[in-house]
Scaffold this motif. Structure first.
Motif: not given
Length: 334
Positions: A33-38, A59-64, A66-72, A278-282
């Motif tokens: 998890g976290g910001g590891e490469a995805a 915005e919360g969904f996309l932030a989660a 990114e925190e999970g390693g997926y950057t637009e 954010r919960q949904t993004g997680e």
């Protein structure tokens, strides 16, 4: 159809070859998890209409993510489309996403969720800002969704919100409720509000609308001691007209969520839509990285609500907010 922020770039992943005695290993992408490469992912988002609450959820969904390693723009492609409150457009968006190459799709609000759930059957579908996913026909149950669809519910503490009317004005005898007749989530809240109002000794006057342009007339026609607006997409999109009516009538406007209070409603005991997103993004990260199965991922809700009061709105509406409410508020807008 309105397309927001199209993103087509994707970053090609490269494999690092590690040579050791007798063989080599490749570090797998996306584990953990976290910001590891995805690994690369494409996510489609269907948003029913633009207003602050739904925008915050997105915005919360996309932030989660990114925190999970997926950057637009790097390893995440986002296809974000908005129906602008039109059911036909929402259905068309769902059909297009069904034939897209998205790895996962997100629906923001009940009408978009219903469209995606019917059209997209071969990949995970997440939803957020849906009040009653069972009543909307999205899942078998909150605990066991049973198909390819799950997400987060924005079911409000409606009874607590209605109770605020008597706390503001113990002499209040009636409340007007404005809602869209075509939104399942709104009817659920109205039914709960009527039950709560009966407990409080309040008469309910209902005003239903079919589109945002009818909100102003509905609000002006009310002759009640307070107005209540649930988390109705079409009404919240036209909230300024309701705020204006409440100010001219000198009665309190109780909202279903905090963003509406920031816009000028008086008070709510409501949800934080950014956190809900954010919960949904997680949940999306668990699906994309860990192979989570929506069928067995319970629908999540937000346990903590916030009492938010807008004292500027109270002054414009001619309402004196009791000190007890002010002292217990999580946020006071002065």
């Amino acid at each position: 159809m309105k397309r927001l922020f199209p993103m087509t770039a994707a970053l090609a992943s490269t494999a690092l070859l590690l040579t050791a005695c007798g063989g080599s290993d490749t570090e797998p992408a996306g584990g953990g998890g976290g910001g590891e490469a995805a690994e690369e992912a494409t996510v489609g988002i269907s948003q029913f209409v633009e207003h602050p609450s739904l925008d915050s959820a997105r915005e919360g969904f996309l932030a989660a993510l990114e925190e999970g390693g997926y950057t637009e723009g790097e390893n995440l492609t986002v296809d974000l489309q908005n129906a602008s409150g039109d059911q036909g457009t929402s259905t068309s968006i769902a059909s297009n996403m069904a034939s897209s190459d998205a790895d996962l799709v997100l629906a923001i609000a009940t009408p978009s969720a219903q469209g995606l759930a019917q059209s997209v059957t071969d990949r995970p579908v997440l939803f957020t800002a849906v009040t009653d996913p069972v009543e909307a026909g999205l899942v078998d149950s909150l605990e066991s969704p049973g198909g390819n669809v799950t997400g987060t519910t924005d079911m409000n503490p409606v009874a607590e919100q209605i109770a605020l009317i008597k706390q503001l004005d113990p002499a209040a005898e009636s409340v007007g409720i404005i809602y869209s007749s075509g939104e399942t989530n709104s009817q659920v809240q109205v039914d709960l509000a009527k039950e709560a109002a009966a407990e409080e000794g309040l008469e309910v006057v209902e005003k239903s609308v079919t589109n945002t342009s009818e909100v102003a007339q509905a609000a002006e026609s009310l002759d009640t001691d307070a107005i209540y607006v649930p988390t109705d997409n079409k009404v919240v999109s036209g909230l300024e007209a309701v705020i204006s009516a409440a100010e001219s009538k000198k009665i309190p406007l109780i909202a279903g969520e905090g963003d509406s209070v920031e816009r000028g409603a008086l008070i709510t005991q409501g949800l934080d839509y950014e956190q809900l997103g954010r919960q949904t993004g997680e949940m999306a990260v668990r699906i994309l990285k860990e192979g989570g199965d929506p069928a067995s991922m319970p629908v999540e809700s937000q346990e903590d609500t916030q009492l938010i009061i807008n004292l500027q709105a109270a002054e414009r509406m001619g309402v004196e907010v009791p000190q007890e409410l002010r002292d217990s508020a999580d946020q006071v807008i002065e």
